[in-house]
Scaffold this active site. Structure first.
Site, mmCIF file in Angstrom:
data_model
loop_
_atom_site.group_PDB
_atom_site.id
_atom_site.type_symbol
_atom_site.label_atom_id
_atom_site.label_comp_id
_atom_site.label_asym_id
_atom_site.label_seq_id
_atom_site.Cartn_x
_atom_site.Cartn_y
_atom_site.Cartn_z
ATOM 1 N N ASN A 39 0.720 -1.437 0.047
ATOM 2 C CA ASN A 39 -0.100 0.236 0.444
ATOM 3 C C ASN A 39 1.025 1.105 -0.098
ATOM 4 O OD1 ASN A 39 -2.037 1.718 0.846
ATOM 5 N ND2 ASN A 39 -2.325 1.418 2.812
ATOM 6 N N TRP A 40 1.353 1.859 -1.191
ATOM 7 C CA TRP A 40 1.648 2.782 -1.026
ATOM 8 C C TRP A 40 1.028 4.234 -0.922
ATOM 9 C CZ3 TRP A 40 3.729 2.104 -6.655
ATOM 10 C CH2 TRP A 40 5.070 1.168 -6.533
ATOM 11 N N HIS A 99 -9.822 0.760 4.619
ATOM 12 C CA HIS A 99 -8.346 0.934 5.618
ATOM 13 C C HIS A 99 -8.145 1.298 6.836
ATOM 14 C CE1 HIS A 99 -4.273 2.175 6.301
ATOM 15 N NE2 HIS A 99 -3.555 1.031 6.041
ATOM 16 N N GLU A 115 -6.925 3.874 7.862
ATOM 17 C CA GLU A 115 -6.853 5.830 7.727
ATOM 18 C C GLU A 115 -8.156 5.879 7.315
ATOM 19 O OE1 GLU A 115 -2.889 5.671 5.393
ATOM 20 O OE2 GLU A 115 -1.880 5.184 7.710
ATOM 21 N N GLU A 118 -5.637 -5.468 10.093
ATOM 22 C CA GLU A 118 -4.583 -4.965 10.082
ATOM 23 C C GLU A 118 -4.586 -4.187 12.065
ATOM 24 O OE1 GLU A 118 -2.520 -3.232 6.588
ATOM 25 O OE2 GLU A 118 -3.923 -2.342 7.173
ATOM 26 N N GLY A 144 2.290 1.884 11.097
ATOM 27 C CA GLY A 144 3.323 2.989 10.709
ATOM 28 C C GLY A 144 3.690 3.056 11.713
ATOM 29 N N SER A 162 3.484 -2.966 9.667
ATOM 30 C CA SER A 162 4.295 -3.055 10.428
ATOM 31 C C SER A 162 5.179 -3.683 9.707
ATOM 32 C CB SER A 162 5.303 -2.467 11.909
ATOM 33 O OG SER A 162 4.750 -1.127 12.393
ATOM 34 N N GLY A 187 2.891 -0.993 4.561
ATOM 35 C CA GLY A 187 2.397 -0.108 4.454
ATOM 36 C C GLY A 187 4.061 1.015 4.046
HETATM 37 C C1 PEP Z 1 -0.689 -0.308 6.027
HETATM 38 O O1 PEP Z 1 -0.959 0.919 5.435
HETATM 39 O O2 PEP Z 1 -1.625 -1.029 5.970
HETATM 40 C C2 PEP Z 1 0.202 -0.878 6.932
HETATM 41 C C3 PEP Z 1 0.309 -1.611 7.626
HETATM 42 O O3 PEP Z 1 0.834 0.083 7.428
HETATM 43 P P1 PEP Z 1 3.132 -0.765 7.521
HETATM 44 O O4 PEP Z 1 3.406 -1.496 6.933
HETATM 45 O O5 PEP Z 1 3.680 1.048 7.686
HETATM 46 O O6 PEP Z 1 2.412 -0.549 9.561
#
Ligand code: PEP
Length: 250
Positions: free
Chosen positions: A10-11, A95, A97, A167, A173, A213, A234
């Site tokens: 996921n960019w 997601h 966010e 998640e 993050g 992460s 991410g």
């Molecule tokens: C994500 O954006 O879905 C995510 C898991 O981010 P990160 O890997 O940076 O925790």
């Protein structure tokens, strides 16, 4: 049942078109083992360029959201047909966010899931508890509500039509990863919920990704768990070396 692992990047709101193309090409050059699937979700503006860059590599292109309508007065939204036109086959939905920064609720997310499926995009439905919910021992309750509401009225003909991603919000993050036991426990629980919603073959075949992460150092342990069928990545997806190492988990 053998489930083909899926590693999804996921960019988020990163990369210009040129940067996205360069990243996509670098991931392709590092190679993709054929016993796993890889998806990258660039920003909308870079989707067509990324589709071109990954053509022939087997890498799938996904979106970070999608509207349920084909076209019309939906300012700021993106249509499933427009995404397909740019080479997209999957869509990350719900997601954390989207839920916690932009206020998307389960009802809205459910409409997006239905819309994606209607137009032939594979939804990657994200669910996850916040830290305070975990500390209050409400993790399973929160996940069950998000999953049931997100999938309300959604029927599936095959296990390939949907992906679920667990998640934990506190792990996204932040550099904090759920322990292997925490992740495995939730994945078993999510699978049991899916068995209540779908017939056995479908529920058993659906892939449940872990996200939060994930990096080149922890991916092998996570992917070693029986019920973890892939990763939604991410930060570490923005670096071709680390993402390629994650793709090549052992
Ligand atoms: C994500 O954006 O879905 C995510 C898991 O981010 P990160 O890997 O940076 O925790």
């Amino acid at each position: 049942m053998q489930r083909k692992p899926l590693i999804a990047g996921n960019w988020k709101m990163h990369t210009t078109i040129a940067e996205a193309e360069k990243l996509a090409r670098a991931i392709c050059e590092n190679g993709i083992p054929n016993d796993r699937e890889v998806m990258v979700a660039p920003p909308f503006t870079a989707m067509k360029a990324v589709s071109g860059a990954v053509a022939g590599s087997g890498i799938l292109v996904g979106a970070q959201n999608v509207c349920w309508e084909e076209k019309g007065a939906f300012t700021g939204e993106i249509s499933p047909v427009m995404l397909q036109d740019a080479g997209c086959v999957m869509a990350i939905l719900g997601h954390s966010e989207r839920r916690h920064i932009f206020g998307e609720n389960d009802t809205l997310i459910n409409k997006r899931v239905a819309g994606a499926l209607k137009f032939g995009l594979v939804p990657v439905l994200c669910i996850g508890e916040k830290l305070e919910e975990r500390e209050a021992e409400r993790t399973f309750q929160v996940l069950e509500e998000q999953l049931r509401k997100g999938l309300e009225g959604i029927s599936l003909k095959s296990a390939d039509e949907l992906v679920v991603a667990y998640e934990p919000v506190w792990a996204i993050g932040t550099g904090k990863t759920a322990t292997i036991d925490q992740a495995q426990e939730v994945h078993v629980f999510v699978r049991s919920l899916l068995r209540n919603l779908y017939e056995k073959n479908i529920a058993t075949g659906l892939r449940i990704l872990y996200g939060g992460s994930v990096n080149s150092k922890n991916v092998d342990d996570l992917m070693g768990q029986e019920d973890i069928d892939g990763a939604l990545v991410g930060g570490a997806a923005l670096d071709s070396t680390s993402f390629s190492r994650i793709i090549n988990f052992k």
